[in-house]
Design an enzyme around this catalytic site. Structure first.
Site, PDB file in Angstrom:
ATOM      1  N   ASN A  42      18.451  59.470  36.257  1.00 45.02           N
ATOM      2  CA  ASN A  42      19.282  59.731  35.079  1.00 45.02           C
ATOM      3  C   ASN A  42      19.827  58.381  34.611  1.00 45.02           C
ATOM      4  O   ASN A  42      20.754  57.843  35.198  1.00 45.02           O
ATOM      5  CB  ASN A  42      20.416  60.692  35.475  1.00 45.02           C
ATOM      6  CG  ASN A  42      21.377  60.926  34.327  1.00 45.02           C
ATOM      7  OD1 ASN A  42      21.125  60.527  33.185  1.00 45.02           O
ATOM      8  ND2 ASN A  42      22.495  61.572  34.619  1.00 45.02           N
TER       9      ASN A  42
ATOM     10  N   LYS B 121      21.391  57.715  31.953  1.00 44.56           N
ATOM     11  CA  LYS B 121      22.638  57.836  31.178  1.00 44.56           C
ATOM     12  C   LYS B 121      22.552  56.963  29.916  1.00 44.56           C
ATOM     13  O   LYS B 121      21.478  56.869  29.331  1.00 44.56           O
ATOM     14  CB  LYS B 121      23.846  57.487  32.056  1.00 44.56           C
ATOM     15  CG  LYS B 121      23.824  58.282  33.364  1.00 44.56           C
ATOM     16  CD  LYS B 121      25.100  58.204  34.133  1.00 44.56           C
ATOM     17  CE  LYS B 121      24.967  59.045  35.398  1.00 44.56           C
ATOM     18  NZ  LYS B 121      26.186  59.097  36.171  1.00 44.56           N
TER      19      LYS B 121
ATOM     20  N   HIS C 223      25.563  68.371  33.038  1.00 45.00           N
ATOM     21  CA  HIS C 223      26.024  67.197  33.784  1.00 45.00           C
ATOM     22  C   HIS C 223      27.550  67.105  33.653  1.00 45.00           C
ATOM     23  O   HIS C 223      28.108  67.391  32.597  1.00 45.00           O
ATOM     24  CB  HIS C 223      25.353  65.924  33.257  1.00 45.00           C
ATOM     25  CG  HIS C 223      25.571  64.756  34.171  1.00 45.00           C
ATOM     26  ND1 HIS C 223      26.758  64.062  34.194  1.00 45.00           N
ATOM     27  CD2 HIS C 223      24.784  64.196  35.121  1.00 45.00           C
ATOM     28  CE1 HIS C 223      26.680  63.112  35.123  1.00 45.00           C
ATOM     29  NE2 HIS C 223      25.496  63.172  35.693  1.00 45.00           N
TER      30      HIS C 223
ATOM     31  N   GLU D  41      29.440  64.715  33.186  1.00 44.44           N
ATOM     32  CA  GLU D  41      29.905  63.869  32.077  1.00 44.44           C
ATOM     33  C   GLU D  41      29.885  64.657  30.763  1.00 44.44           C
ATOM     34  O   GLU D  41      30.750  64.469  29.906  1.00 44.44           O
ATOM     35  CB  GLU D  41      29.029  62.601  31.994  1.00 44.44           C
ATOM     36  CG  GLU D  41      29.373  61.641  33.123  1.00 44.44           C
ATOM     37  CD  GLU D  41      28.216  60.754  33.585  1.00 44.44           C
ATOM     38  OE1 GLU D  41      27.231  60.601  32.842  1.00 44.44           O
ATOM     39  OE2 GLU D  41      28.295  60.231  34.710  1.00 44.44           O
TER      40      GLU D  41
ATOM     41  N   GLU E 101      26.023  67.961  42.146  1.00 47.87           N
ATOM     42  CA  GLU E 101      26.581  66.608  42.048  1.00 47.87           C
ATOM     43  C   GLU E 101      28.109  66.677  42.124  1.00 47.87           C
ATOM     44  O   GLU E 101      28.773  66.928  41.112  1.00 47.87           O
ATOM     45  CB  GLU E 101      26.187  65.975  40.704  1.00 47.87           C
ATOM     46  CG  GLU E 101      24.700  65.883  40.483  1.00 47.87           C
ATOM     47  CD  GLU E 101      24.358  64.843  39.423  1.00 47.87           C
ATOM     48  OE1 GLU E 101      23.652  63.888  39.754  1.00 47.87           O
ATOM     49  OE2 GLU E 101      24.827  64.976  38.281  1.00 47.87           O
TER      50      GLU E 101
ATOM     51  N   GLY F  50      28.723  57.789  40.722  1.00 45.28           N
ATOM     52  CA  GLY F  50      29.018  56.424  40.291  1.00 45.28           C
ATOM     53  C   GLY F  50      30.143  55.764  41.061  1.00 45.28           C
ATOM     54  O   GLY F  50      30.662  54.726  40.661  1.00 45.28           O
TER      55      GLY F  50
ATOM     56  N   SER G  93      25.739  58.951  43.868  1.00 47.98           N
ATOM     57  CA  SER G  93      25.576  57.714  44.653  1.00 47.98           C
ATOM     58  C   SER G  93      24.424  57.784  45.653  1.00 47.98           C
ATOM     59  O   SER G  93      24.524  57.251  46.760  1.00 47.98           O
ATOM     60  CB  SER G  93      26.886  57.344  45.359  1.00 47.98           C
ATOM     61  OG  SER G  93      27.899  57.104  44.403  1.00 47.98           O
TER      62      SER G  93
HETATM   63  P1  PGA Z   1      25.055  58.056  40.439  1.00 45.51           P
HETATM   64  O1  PGA Z   1      24.898  59.165  39.267  1.00 45.51           O
HETATM   65  O2  PGA Z   1      23.781  58.103  41.245  1.00 45.51           O
HETATM   66  O3  PGA Z   1      25.214  56.754  39.710  1.00 45.51           O
HETATM   67  O4  PGA Z   1      26.233  58.438  41.241  1.00 45.51           O
HETATM   68  C1  PGA Z   1      24.298  60.405  39.526  1.00 45.51           C
HETATM   69  C2  PGA Z   1      24.362  61.267  38.271  1.00 45.51           C
HETATM   70  O5  PGA Z   1      25.376  61.271  37.580  1.00 45.51           O
HETATM   71  O6  PGA Z   1      23.382  61.976  37.964  1.00 45.51           O
END
Ligand code: PGA
Length: 263
Positions: A13, A15, A106, A108, A178, A184, A222
């Protein structure tokens, strides 16, 4: 069928990253790695989710990857078909342009763009009806986990979509668990905690669909080469949705190898 027979998915992803030159380099580096150290399609399904404006270029570049690497949209409209909806891209248009996979839910999108269950259900219904495969993201916040509500929150998010998914359409859904506090942040759920939640999700799915035993449940938050092997060893973790580490071709390739090696 035993859960361990599920082919794992590793999806990057990206983003709101990267700039075009870096995206092209990332794809080219990844293709070189796949050439040097191939990952068989039957051992791991691969995908990357670029920004919407880069979907077709990414797809064109990935055609020469020597194996299927799916191009995944990060979002779609809650409105279907075509019409006067400035700024929107519908499920039907994604499908028409050859994009067959899409992320929905997601954290976000839920948090920053206020996407609630009604909006997410509209998106899922449109995507499935247009023949797309949906990677549906669920996950609890740190406050919810600390209050002992993680399981209830996540299972509710899974159940939320049951109203709009027709019986056969569950085959076209991949779940991504997640935990928001792990996205992140460098903090990963421990393999034990992740496995426990994934097993609960599968139990929950069993109440609503006959496909629960064959559905892939990905972990996200992560994921990196350093923790991928341990996560991949968990029986109910059938792949990863990778943010930060997917912006580095070598890391992404190593994570994919970790999951492919379980097969
Ligand atoms: P990350 O993001 O691996 O940077 O923690 C995962 C995601 O939001 O899909």
């Amino acid at each position: 069928m035993s859960v361990s027979t599920i082919t794992p998915w590793v999806v990057g992803n990206w983003k709101m990253n990267p700039v075009q030159a870096d995206a092209l380099k990332l794809i080219s580096d990844f293709k070189k790695l796949l050439e040097r150290a191939p990952i068989a399609e039957e051992k791991c399904i691969l995908g990357v989710a670029p920004i919407s404006i880069a979907l077709l270029q990414t797809q064109a570049e990935l055609k020469t990857a020597g194996r299927a690497v799916h191009t995944v949209a990060q979002d779609l409209s809650r409105i279907s078909a075509t019409g006067a909806y400035t700024g929107e891209v519908s499920a039907e248009l994604l499908a028409d342009y050859g994009i067959q996979y899409v992320l929905v839910g997601h954290s976000e999108r839920r948090e920053i763009f206020a996407e609630n269950a009604a909006i997410l259900n509209a998106k899922i219904q449109n995507a499935l009806n247009a023949g797309l495969t949906v990677i549906y993201c669920v996950g609890e916040s740190l406050e919810q986990r600390e209050a002992g509500q993680a399981e209830a929150v996540v299972l509710q998010q899974v159940c939320d979509i049951a109203a709009v998914v027709a019986a056969e359409q569950w085959q076209n859904i991949v779940i991504a668990y997640e935990p928001i506090w792990a996205i992140g942040t460098g903090k990963t759920a421990s393999p034990d905690d992740a496995q426990t939640m994934h097993a609960q999700i599968r139990q929950g799915l069993k109440q609503i669909t006959g496909y629960a035993e064959t559905m892939a449940i990905l972990y996200g938050g992560s994921v990196k080469p350093e923790n991928a092997v341990e996560l991949a060893a968990c029986p109910d973790i059938n792949g990863a949705l990778v943010g930060g580490a997917s912006l580095n071709a070598e890391s992404f390739h190593q994570i994919a190898q970790a999951f492919a090696n379980t097969q």
